[in-house]
Design an enzyme around this catalytic site. Structure first.
Site, PDB file in Angstrom:
ATOM      1  N   LYS A   1      10.699   3.745   3.283  1.00 49.59           N
ATOM      2  CA  LYS A   1      10.600   5.148   3.305  1.00 49.59           C
ATOM      3  C   LYS A   1      11.524   5.665   2.005  1.00 49.59           C
ATOM      4  CE  LYS A   1       9.595   7.503   6.914  1.00 49.59           C
ATOM      5  NZ  LYS A   1       9.343   7.477   8.657  1.00 49.59           N
TER       6      LYS A   1
ATOM      7  N   CYS B   1       7.605  47.705   3.471  1.00 47.22           N
ATOM      8  CA  CYS B   1       7.853  49.220   2.745  1.00 47.22           C
ATOM      9  C   CYS B   1       7.002  50.292   2.762  1.00 47.22           C
ATOM     10  CB  CYS B   1       8.626  48.916   1.418  1.00 47.22           C
ATOM     11  SG  CYS B   1       8.670  50.518   0.816  1.00 47.22           S
TER      12      CYS B   1
ATOM     13  N   CYS C   1      13.283  50.875  -3.190  1.00 39.50           N
ATOM     14  CA  CYS C   1      13.413  52.537  -3.208  1.00 39.50           C
ATOM     15  C   CYS C   1      13.751  53.258  -2.038  1.00 39.50           C
ATOM     16  CB  CYS C   1      11.876  52.608  -3.160  1.00 39.50           C
ATOM     17  SG  CYS C   1      10.868  52.652  -1.426  1.00 39.50           S
TER      18      CYS C   1
ATOM     19  N   LYS D   1       2.145   4.767   1.543  1.00 44.30           N
ATOM     20  CA  LYS D   1       2.190   5.218   2.991  1.00 44.30           C
ATOM     21  C   LYS D   1       1.861   6.921   2.626  1.00 44.30           C
ATOM     22  CE  LYS D   1       5.284   5.501   6.749  1.00 44.30           C
ATOM     23  NZ  LYS D   1       4.819   6.713   7.451  1.00 44.30           N
TER      24      LYS D   1
ATOM     25  N   TYR E   1      -8.552   8.135   3.941  1.00 44.91           N
ATOM     26  CA  TYR E   1      -8.158   6.864   3.260  1.00 44.91           C
ATOM     27  C   TYR E   1      -8.056   5.634   4.396  1.00 44.91           C
ATOM     28  CZ  TYR E   1      -6.736   9.409  -0.894  1.00 44.91           C
ATOM     29  OH  TYR E   1      -6.814   9.874  -2.111  1.00 44.91           O
TER      30      TYR E   1
ATOM     31  N   GLU F   1       0.928  -1.312   0.031  1.00 46.54           N
ATOM     32  CA  GLU F   1       0.112  -0.029  -0.155  1.00 46.54           C
ATOM     33  C   GLU F   1       1.146   1.117   0.146  1.00 46.54           C
ATOM     34  OE1 GLU F   1      -2.445  -0.089   3.434  1.00 46.54           O
ATOM     35  OE2 GLU F   1      -2.714  -2.229   3.218  1.00 46.54           O
TER      36      GLU F   1
ATOM     37  N   ASP G   1       1.132  10.393   3.796  1.00 47.76           N
ATOM     38  CA  ASP G   1       1.510  11.346   4.688  1.00 47.76           C
ATOM     39  C   ASP G   1       0.687  12.294   5.121  1.00 47.76           C
ATOM     40  OD1 ASP G   1       3.535  12.310   6.281  1.00 47.76           O
ATOM     41  OD2 ASP G   1       4.604  13.311   4.572  1.00 47.76           O
TER      42      ASP G   1
ATOM     43  N   CYS H   1      13.980  49.858   2.630  1.00 45.61           N
ATOM     44  CA  CYS H   1      13.631  48.939   1.420  1.00 45.61           C
ATOM     45  C   CYS H   1      14.896  49.035   0.388  1.00 45.61           C
ATOM     46  CB  CYS H   1      12.317  49.708   0.435  1.00 45.61           C
ATOM     47  SG  CYS H   1      11.932  48.744  -0.959  1.00 45.61           S
TER      48      CYS H   1
ATOM     49  N   CYS I   1       6.548  52.624  -4.438  1.00 43.38           N
ATOM     50  CA  CYS I   1       7.808  51.907  -4.494  1.00 43.38           C
ATOM     51  C   CYS I   1       7.819  51.233  -5.849  1.00 43.38           C
ATOM     52  CB  CYS I   1       7.845  50.975  -3.211  1.00 43.38           C
ATOM     53  SG  CYS I   1       9.363  49.741  -3.598  1.00 43.38           S
TER      54      CYS I   1
HETATM   55  S1  IVH Z   1      -0.429   0.972   9.112  1.00 47.28           S
HETATM   56  C1  IVH Z   1       0.287  -0.683  13.263  1.00 47.28           C
HETATM   57  N1  IVH Z   1      -0.956   1.641   6.299  1.00 47.28           N
HETATM   58  O1  IVH Z   1       2.241   5.625   8.804  1.00 47.28           O
HETATM   59  C2  IVH Z   1      -0.060  -0.178  11.980  1.00 47.28           C
HETATM   60  N2  IVH Z   1      -0.111   3.101   8.027  1.00 47.28           N
HETATM   61  O2  IVH Z   1       4.767   5.278  10.200  1.00 47.28           O
HETATM   62  C3  IVH Z   1       0.238   1.203  11.533  1.00 47.28           C
HETATM   63  N3  IVH Z   1       0.215   5.389   7.167  1.00 47.28           N
HETATM   64  O3  IVH Z   1       0.958   5.731  11.994  1.00 47.28           O
HETATM   65  C4  IVH Z   1      -0.281   1.753  10.375  1.00 47.28           C
HETATM   66  N4  IVH Z   1      -0.357   5.165   5.388  1.00 47.28           N
HETATM   67  O4  IVH Z   1      -0.153   7.145  10.052  1.00 47.28           O
HETATM   68  C5  IVH Z   1      -0.458   2.040   7.726  1.00 47.28           C
HETATM   69  N5  IVH Z   1      -1.308   2.487   4.194  1.00 47.28           N
HETATM   70  C6  IVH Z   1      -0.988   2.591   5.490  1.00 47.28           C
HETATM   71  C7  IVH Z   1      -0.604   3.848   5.881  1.00 47.28           C
HETATM   72  C8  IVH Z   1       0.133   4.188   7.027  1.00 47.28           C
HETATM   73  C9  IVH Z   1       0.116   6.075   6.083  1.00 47.28           C
HETATM   74  C10 IVH Z   1       0.902   6.158   8.269  1.00 47.28           C
HETATM   75  C11 IVH Z   1       0.030   5.816   9.772  1.00 47.28           C
HETATM   76  C12 IVH Z   1       1.259   5.346  10.816  1.00 47.28           C
HETATM   77  C13 IVH Z   1       2.417   5.707  10.035  1.00 47.28           C
HETATM   78  C14 IVH Z   1       3.561   4.776  10.508  1.00 47.28           C
END
Ligand code: IVH
Length: 674
Positions: free
Chosen positions: A319, A432, A417, A107, A225, A105, A109, A414, A437
């Site tokens: 990561k 300014c 000017c 990740k 999500y 999946e 942010d 400034c 200006c």
């Molecule tokens: S699984 C115990 N799935 O990443 C399982 N986390 O670094 C933890 N996150 O705290 C969550 N996308 O906020 C999972 N597809 C995904 C995710 C995801 C983003 C975030 C989540 C978690 C953090 C961990």
């Protein structure tokens, strides 16, 4: 009403979760208005899960803490293919030779959130609570804000639960994110308000969820999500036993948004291929991701692997390497914006970050430089986040890279000017003071031509610079006096390009009121506010004639914005600018919003018997004029309409000093409202 609700829920799901609307926004609004009308007429039939109730009550004083049903853990990280291979080997050892599949999946942010659903009448489930992660054991109850996220279903129907053999009580966990477009809009607004920009979408999403005003949260357009489903188990909430890939399918069937970038993989090669695709797609997703998560698919194997202190052994986060780089600050220059705001910029030794060469980065304001402790010659870490503009995030303290010694002091004049610069009480920015200006003029011209403003293609830096140097323009209105001959005289301009620019300028006259308003550069009036003002007033004249209260009748306009507008038009030179634009033939009208807004924002309570109107008639007339009617009197009630034998509601109105109207008074008000 239930039919309308079901229909609205279906369209919300199509629009907000599947990105596949079947009807136009206008048709959706019409359905919603019909439901609102019925609910106003029958307040006793309003249900908490009605689509009209996304923005409802707000937490009075801060958020309550709440215990998680099961701890919200975090994930172990891997940063290379080798680390992934190591993890895969350990998993297979612990799985004791059973075949292992992983769910791959993205990740996302954002921040993780837990949603609790409870039994609803009729065998379905309804959203009961939404919690932030907090420390993993206890989070904050941000339910009222979660409800405003359109991709979070307020109900899950009984039929779906039955098909999936799910109980009515369950918990869904996932990620709340701020989409890139919403983030860009937020920062544009913050800039207009003189606030420092939000650093990244994750912080912005977190800040938004902790806002005490659900109305504001609703405008920020967060998304959710889903990735976990917990059902009651002996431990008080455990992962759904059918495994991760079935979980994601089930969540989608339940009406949640589930990231469509997901795949079952079985080998390290397949894992790295998925990572490669994710990295390639990263910039096109419309939201930030910082890696890929791999989860052992089978629930039995998950249980066998178990947990370390803080994370499951059955999942890992790969990561992405950060989009940051280390480089040296050669100089700090100061830019003057169209409002006269001075922005310090770090001039960097060019460094290659995430596909582009970065040689400048914003330092926001003097306080920011102070907080970094930045000196000239320092080595710094520069990041390219969700925003395109790179930023300096920290100063490197390292013996190999000696710190600079030269202290940067903010100029007192400034840079363009040489007029005095001042910092107003309570503001972070220096400005300014010189109204004339040249930098302000240059920046206002560039702003005027921007795509989001008057959309004059070809009115870039080099052209504006020359127009100013040759004295061809002294303000934005002069653009409309330029002739093809004058433009042909500009450097690197042939007749063809001159004609094209002249046409662009001419076309911009039709841009309409909202864009002209933005082009004027009134403080706090950005894209959205300009649009709302244009819809409310329909013409520049109506807007300029409006008093503070009238301005504040426009959606999302409060005292701060109304004050800025009044101050702007109080200045003779600004009124003259409007007249010049008008004389040049610039269209300053907009389509007024269709719905009657005369009584918009006003709430009425009817009580007693009116001499000639029935209660239904009175209600219908108030609503037709845009007002609302409710059943109980509070401080927020605008008017109480009282007839014969009015009882406790009239008493309460008098106690709270809410104005009371009789039928004649109401008729007069409606008449005035047209
Ligand atoms: S699984 C115990 N799935 O990443 C399982 N986390 O670094 C933890 N996150 O705290 C969550 N996308 O906020 C999972 N597809 C995904 C995710 C995801 C983003 C975030 C989540 C978690 C953090 C961990």
């Amino acid at each position: 009403m239930e039919e309308l609700r079901a229909e609205l829920r279906r369209h919300e799901h199509l629009y907000y979760v599947l990105d596949a609307p079947e009807i136009s926004d206008a048709s959706y609004d019409a359905l919603m208005n019909e439901l609102k009308r019925l609910e106003t007429a029958h307040p006793e039939l309003v249900t908490p899960d009605s689509p009209t109730q996304r923005v409802g009550g707000k937490p009075a004083e801060g958020f309550k803490k709440a215990q998680h049903s099961r701890p919200m853990l975090s994930l172990d990280n891997a940063y290379s293919a080798e680390e992934l291979a190591d993890w895969d080997r350990r998993v297979r050892e612990l799985a004791g030779g059973l075949p292992v599949d992983y769910m791959a999946e993205l990740k996302m942010d954002g921040l993780s959130v837990a949603l609790r659903y409870e039994p609803a009448d009729g065998g379905g489930s309804r959203l009961a609570a939404g919690l932030t992660r907090g420390d993993g054991q206890t989070g904050e109850d941000v339910t009222s804000n979660i409800r405003t996220i359109r991709s979070v279903p307020l109900t899950v129907p009984a039929t779906v639960l039955k098909k999936l053999e799910l109980p009515q009580a369950f918990e869904v966990r996932g990620e709340a994110v701020m989409p890139a477009a919403a983030f860009a809009r937020l920062n544009e607004e913050r800039e207009q308000q003189g606030l420092p920009p939000a650093v990244n979408p994750r912080n912005a999403a977190a800040g938004t969820l902790r806002t005490l005003e659900p109305g504001i949260v609703a405008t920020r357009r967060l998304d959710f999500y889903a990735y976990f489903l917990l059902v009651d188990g002996p431990g008080g909430g455990d992962y759904w036993p059918r495994g991760q890939h079935a979980t994601l399918d089930a969540l989608a069937a339940m009406g949640f948004r589930v990231n469509r970038h997901r795949k079952l993989v079985a080998t390290v090669e397949e894992m790295t291929a998925f990572i490669g695709r994710a990295e390639a797609e990263r910039d096109k997703l419309g939201y930030e991701i910082d890696g890929v998560v791999f989860k052992v698919d089978a629930h039995g194997t998950q249980q066998r692997l178990g947990y370390t202190g803080r994370a499951p052994r059955w999942a890992i986060a790969y990561k992405f390497t950060a989009r940051s780089g280390v480089t040296q600050v050669h100089a700090i220059t100061v830019q003057v914006g169209r409002t006269g705001k001075l922005t310090p910029v770090a001039e960097l030794e060019p460094v290659f970050i995430g596909g582009t060469t970065v040689s400048r980065a914003t330092l926001h304001n003097a306080d920011f430089i102070e907080r970094l402790g930045l000196k000239l010659g320092d080595w710094v870490k520069v990041e390219r986040g969700g925003d395109v503009i790179p930023k300096v995030v920290e100063v490197i303290e390292d013996a190999e890279r000696p710190r600079g010694k030269l202290h940067f002091s903010f100029p007192s004049q400034c840079p363009e000017c040489h007029a005095q610069v001042v910092r107003a009480e309570g503001e972070v920015d220096f400005r300014c003071v010189n109204a004339d200006c040249p930098a302000k003029l240059r920046e206002s011209l560039l702003h005027f031509g921007r795509r989001e403003v008057m959309n004059i293609e070809g009115l870039g830096d080099a052209v504006v610079q020359q127009l100013l140097e040759r004295g061809l323009v002294h303000g934005v209105a002069d653009l409309y006096k330029l002739t093809v001959e004058e433009l042909t005289g500009l450097e690197r301009f042939a007749e063809k390009s001159a004609t094209a620019l002249a046409e662009q300028i001419d076309q911009s006259k039709q841009a309409g009121l909202a864009r002209v308003l933005m082009g004027l550069g009134i403080r706090f009036v950005g894209e959205r506010t300009a649009e709302l003002l244009a819809q409310e007033f329909g013409s520049m004249d109506a807007l300029m004639a409006a008093k503070a209260e009238e301005l504040e009748r426009a959606e999302e306009v409060g005292p701060r914005i109304s004050q800025a507008i009044l101050e702007f038009f109080a200045q003779e030179k600004n009124r003259a600018l409007v007249e010049h634009l008008r004389a040049a033939g610039v269209d300053m009208t907009a389509e007024k919003r269709q719905r009657s807004t005369q009584l918009a924002g006003l709430t009425f309570v009817l009580t007693g018997t009116l001499p000639t109107m029935t209660r239904d008639q009175a209600e219908a007339m108030i609503e037709a004029a845009g007002g609302k009617t409710t059943g109980s009197v509070s401080k927020k009630t605008s008017y109480v309409v009282a007839g014969a034998e009015a009882g406790s509601k009239l008493e309460k109105a008098q106690k709270l000093q809410v104005p009371v109207l009789d039928e004649d008074g109401l008729r007069k008000l409606l008449e005035e409202a047209g």
